[in-house]
Design a protein around this motif. Structure first.
Motif: not given
Length: 260
Positions: A174-176, A222-235
């Motif tokens: 994620l970037f601003p 480029i700017l480094p990522p200021i954040a990250q999001v991970t979405v993981v499917k739940l069993k």
């Protein structure tokens, strides 16, 4: 709490109605995911004007929605809604919640709302669970950069459906972004409304091209990522269980509090 209950009921009803062209998703009826937001806003990665106090660097609560292609929370190069403006400038979620509610009532484009607690520093994690539906396979969210004039990070319409199945895991850097409603250049700029309003634009190391800009690093490509999001499917055996690898500090959820 009454308002929140009514809103969830309305959105639940809306999600049972046919919507748009998202029937192309042929996955099983429902899927649940854990969404993990990781702040990477450190003084090492972003040394220029890094906020150390009044207030220090931190992240607002995360507010998101699962929806169809008929709904858009925000889009790059388009004008931010009043709700996104209030959230990006002040962290106030009420107007944005009303906009989501109205979309659920009018065009049945919203399946559900989710939120995660704020992070009290520039680095750290927060998480929550969300549910997607074959007619509502898209995920959007916003998190305000605190302090800032009207800057935020987020996702616009991430599709978790791939043909006839739900994706197991997705990670996005994620970037601003600038909401285009305040003309401040620095994290601590006073309120200075942009008139006329500008569109949502990505903030880069060279844009806005002004040495006062807190993200202006002309020597970088480029700017480094200021954040990250991970979405993981739940069993199924994981449903309702918190992710064991996340250690979150106890902190109230300002979005839920404001809705109540």
């Amino acid at each position: 709490k009454v308002i929140w209950t009514v809103l969830v009921t309305i959105l639940g009803y809306g999600s049972s109605l046919p919507v748009g062209d998202d029937s192309l998703c042929a996955a099983e009826e429902l899927a649940k995911y854990r969404i993990i937001f990781t702040g990477k806003w450190s003084q090492t990665a972003f040394p220029k004007q890094y906020p150390l106090y009044r207030p220090p660097a931190q992240w607002s609560s995360l507010l998101g929605v699962t929806h169809s292609s008929d709904y858009s929370m925000w889009k790059k190069n388009e004008y931010a809604s009043n709700g996104v403006r209030d959230f990006a400038e002040k962290g106030e979620a009420w107007v944005l919640m009303k906009e989501i509610e109205e979309a659920g009532e009018k065009i049945q484009s919203v399946h559900g709302i989710f939120s995660a607690p704020a992070i009290s520093s520039g680095t750290g994690q927060t998480s929550t669970e969300l549910e997607v539906h074959p007619r509502h396979p898209l995920v959007s969210f916003v998190v305000r950069i605190v302090p800032s004039p009207d800057w935020f990070v987020g996702i616009d319409s991430l599709n978790l459906c791939e043909g006839n199945h739900w994706m197991d895991e997705v990670s996005v850097d994620l970037f601003p972004y600038d909401a285009g409603t305040d003309s401040g250049f620095t994290f601590s700029s006073p309120n200075f409304a942009t008139i006329p309003q500008d569109t949502v634009t990505e903030i880069t190391c060279s844009s806005p091209s002004h040495p006062a800009n807190s993200f202006y690093y002309p020597k970088l490509k480029i700017l480094p990522p200021i954040a990250q999001v991970t979405v993981v499917k739940l069993k199924k055996i994981q449903l309702g269980l918190s992710a064991p690898f996340i250690n979150l500090p106890a902190k109230s959820n300002e979005i839920i509090d404001s809705v109540s």
